[in-house]
Design a protein around this motif. Structure first.
Motif, PDB file in Angstrom:
ATOM      1  N   ASP A   1       0.823  -1.201   0.000  1.00  0.00           N
ATOM      2  CA  ASP A   1       0.000   0.000   0.000  1.00  0.00           C
ATOM      3  C   ASP A   1       0.869   1.268   0.000  1.00  0.00           C
ATOM      4  OD1 ASP A   1      -2.726   0.971   0.103  1.00  0.00           O
ATOM      5  OD2 ASP A   1      -2.266   1.690   2.111  1.00  0.00           O
ATOM      6  N   VAL A   2       2.164   1.105   0.212  1.00  0.00           N
ATOM      7  CA  VAL A   2       3.116   2.214   0.265  1.00  0.00           C
ATOM      8  C   VAL A   2       4.344   1.788  -0.534  1.00  0.00           C
ATOM      9  CG1 VAL A   2       4.537   3.631   1.789  1.00  0.00           C
ATOM     10  CG2 VAL A   2       2.295   2.873   2.557  1.00  0.00           C
ATOM     11  N   PHE A   3       4.930   2.724  -1.253  1.00  0.00           N
ATOM     12  CA  PHE A   3       6.022   2.394  -2.156  1.00  0.00           C
ATOM     13  C   PHE A   3       7.196   3.345  -1.962  1.00  0.00           C
ATOM     14  CE2 PHE A   3       1.836   1.732  -3.931  1.00  0.00           C
ATOM     15  CZ  PHE A   3       1.839   0.349  -4.058  1.00  0.00           C
ATOM     16  N   ASP A   4       8.381   2.919  -2.433  1.00  0.00           N
ATOM     17  CA  ASP A   4       9.564   3.787  -2.367  1.00  0.00           C
ATOM     18  C   ASP A   4       9.329   5.083  -3.122  1.00  0.00           C
ATOM     19  OD1 ASP A   4      10.933   1.909  -0.895  1.00  0.00           O
ATOM     20  OD2 ASP A   4      12.190   1.219  -2.551  1.00  0.00           O
ATOM     21  N   ARG A   5       8.695   4.991  -4.264  1.00  0.00           N
ATOM     22  CA  ARG A   5       8.413   6.175  -5.093  1.00  0.00           C
ATOM     23  C   ARG A   5       6.898   6.295  -5.228  1.00  0.00           C
ATOM     24  NH1 ARG A   5       9.972   7.084 -11.300  1.00  0.00           N
ATOM     25  NH2 ARG A   5       9.192   9.200 -11.469  1.00  0.00           N
ATOM     26  N   GLU A   6       6.390   7.460  -4.887  1.00  0.00           N
ATOM     27  CA  GLU A   6       4.948   7.672  -4.947  1.00  0.00           C
ATOM     28  C   GLU A   6       4.640   8.890  -5.812  1.00  0.00           C
ATOM     29  OE1 GLU A   6       2.414   6.476  -2.330  1.00  0.00           O
ATOM     30  OE2 GLU A   6       3.736   5.139  -1.265  1.00  0.00           O
ATOM     31  N   PRO A   7       3.647   8.834  -6.647  1.00  0.00           N
ATOM     32  CA  PRO A   7       2.860   7.643  -6.933  1.00  0.00           C
ATOM     33  C   PRO A   7       3.692   6.591  -7.657  1.00  0.00           C
ATOM     34  CG  PRO A   7       2.263   9.399  -8.449  1.00  0.00           C
ATOM     35  CD  PRO A   7       3.230   9.985  -7.456  1.00  0.00           C
ATOM     36  N   LEU A   8       3.257   5.360  -7.555  1.00  0.00           N
ATOM     37  CA  LEU A   8       3.960   4.260  -8.216  1.00  0.00           C
ATOM     38  C   LEU A   8       3.936   4.503  -9.729  1.00  0.00           C
ATOM     39  CD1 LEU A   8       5.333   1.553  -7.485  1.00  0.00           C
ATOM     40  CD2 LEU A   8       3.150   0.442  -7.995  1.00  0.00           C
ATOM     41  N   PRO A   9       5.109   4.563 -10.359  1.00  0.00           N
ATOM     42  CA  PRO A   9       5.150   4.850 -11.798  1.00  0.00           C
ATOM     43  C   PRO A   9       4.333   3.830 -12.610  1.00  0.00           C
ATOM     44  CG  PRO A   9       7.342   5.014 -10.844  1.00  0.00           C
ATOM     45  CD  PRO A   9       6.457   4.437  -9.787  1.00  0.00           C
ATOM     46  N   VAL A  10       3.765   4.299 -13.688  1.00  0.00           N
ATOM     47  CA  VAL A  10       2.908   3.459 -14.533  1.00  0.00           C
ATOM     48  C   VAL A  10       3.647   2.220 -15.020  1.00  0.00           C
ATOM     49  CG1 VAL A  10       1.642   3.404 -16.722  1.00  0.00           C
ATOM     50  CG2 VAL A  10       1.497   5.403 -15.247  1.00  0.00           C
TER      51      VAL A  10
ATOM     52  N   THR B   1      -2.117  -1.214  -3.925  1.00  0.00           N
ATOM     53  CA  THR B   1      -3.238  -0.296  -3.736  1.00  0.00           C
ATOM     54  C   THR B   1      -2.696   1.086  -3.394  1.00  0.00           C
ATOM     55  OG1 THR B   1      -3.417  -0.853  -1.378  1.00  0.00           O
ATOM     56  CG2 THR B   1      -4.786  -2.122  -2.905  1.00  0.00           C
ATOM     57  N   PRO B   2      -3.409   2.140  -3.755  1.00  0.00           N
ATOM     58  CA  PRO B   2      -2.945   3.509  -3.517  1.00  0.00           C
ATOM     59  C   PRO B   2      -3.369   4.036  -2.145  1.00  0.00           C
ATOM     60  CG  PRO B   2      -4.907   3.570  -4.855  1.00  0.00           C
ATOM     61  CD  PRO B   2      -4.607   2.114  -4.594  1.00  0.00           C
ATOM     62  N   HIS B   3      -2.763   3.530  -1.111  1.00  0.00           N
ATOM     63  CA  HIS B   3      -3.045   3.968   0.264  1.00  0.00           C
ATOM     64  C   HIS B   3      -4.502   3.751   0.672  1.00  0.00           C
ATOM     65  CE1 HIS B   3       0.918   5.605   0.880  1.00  0.00           C
ATOM     66  NE2 HIS B   3       0.812   6.295  -0.225  1.00  0.00           N
ATOM     67  N   ILE B   4      -5.111   2.720   0.162  1.00  0.00           N
ATOM     68  CA  ILE B   4      -6.479   2.411   0.571  1.00  0.00           C
ATOM     69  C   ILE B   4      -6.597   0.973   1.071  1.00  0.00           C
ATOM     70  CG2 ILE B   4      -7.586   4.120  -0.919  1.00  0.00           C
ATOM     71  CD1 ILE B   4      -8.267   1.714  -2.805  1.00  0.00           C
ATOM     72  N   GLY B   5      -5.468   0.343   1.351  1.00  0.00           N
ATOM     73  CA  GLY B   5      -5.481  -1.048   1.798  1.00  0.00           C
ATOM     74  C   GLY B   5      -6.218  -1.252   3.109  1.00  0.00           C
ATOM     75  N   TYR B   6      -6.344  -0.227   3.894  1.00  0.00           N
ATOM     76  CA  TYR B   6      -7.013  -0.317   5.191  1.00  0.00           C
ATOM     77  C   TYR B   6      -8.530  -0.183   5.072  1.00  0.00           C
ATOM     78  CZ  TYR B   6      -7.835   4.616   4.731  1.00  0.00           C
ATOM     79  OH  TYR B   6      -8.267   5.824   4.274  1.00  0.00           O
TER      80      TYR B   6
END
Length: 78
Positions: A21-30, A43-48
């Motif tokens: 749900d969290v990545f080294d680089r945000e937003p996660l490149p396409v 998921t884009p910070h909505i895993g919870y």
């Protein structure tokens, strides 16, 4: 988390799957490899998010406001 090590482990099937749900680089490149792996869920910070959890959030918020208005806050910082 060591993202490069995780990618290697997923590609090599040393681990079965990963959910992030969290990545080294945000937003996660396409074109990021995590987006195309069948054994990765991203998921884009909505895993919870869930209906039950939002129920708790809103119930607690209403309780907090009512208690604050009554002069008896229930969740305070130390």
């Amino acid at each position: 988390m060591d993202e490069a090590a995780l990618l290697r482990a997923l590609f090599e099937k040393r681990i079965g799957s990963a959910a992030l749900d969290v990545f080294d680089r945000e937003p996660l490149p396409v074109n990021h490899p995590l987006r195309s792996l069948r054994n990765a869920v991203v998921t884009p910070h909505i895993g919870y998010a869930s209906r039950d959890l939002y129920g708790v959030f809103y119930r607690d918020a209403v309780e907090d406001i009512a208690a604050w208005k009554a002069g008896t806050p229930v969740r305070t910082l130390p």
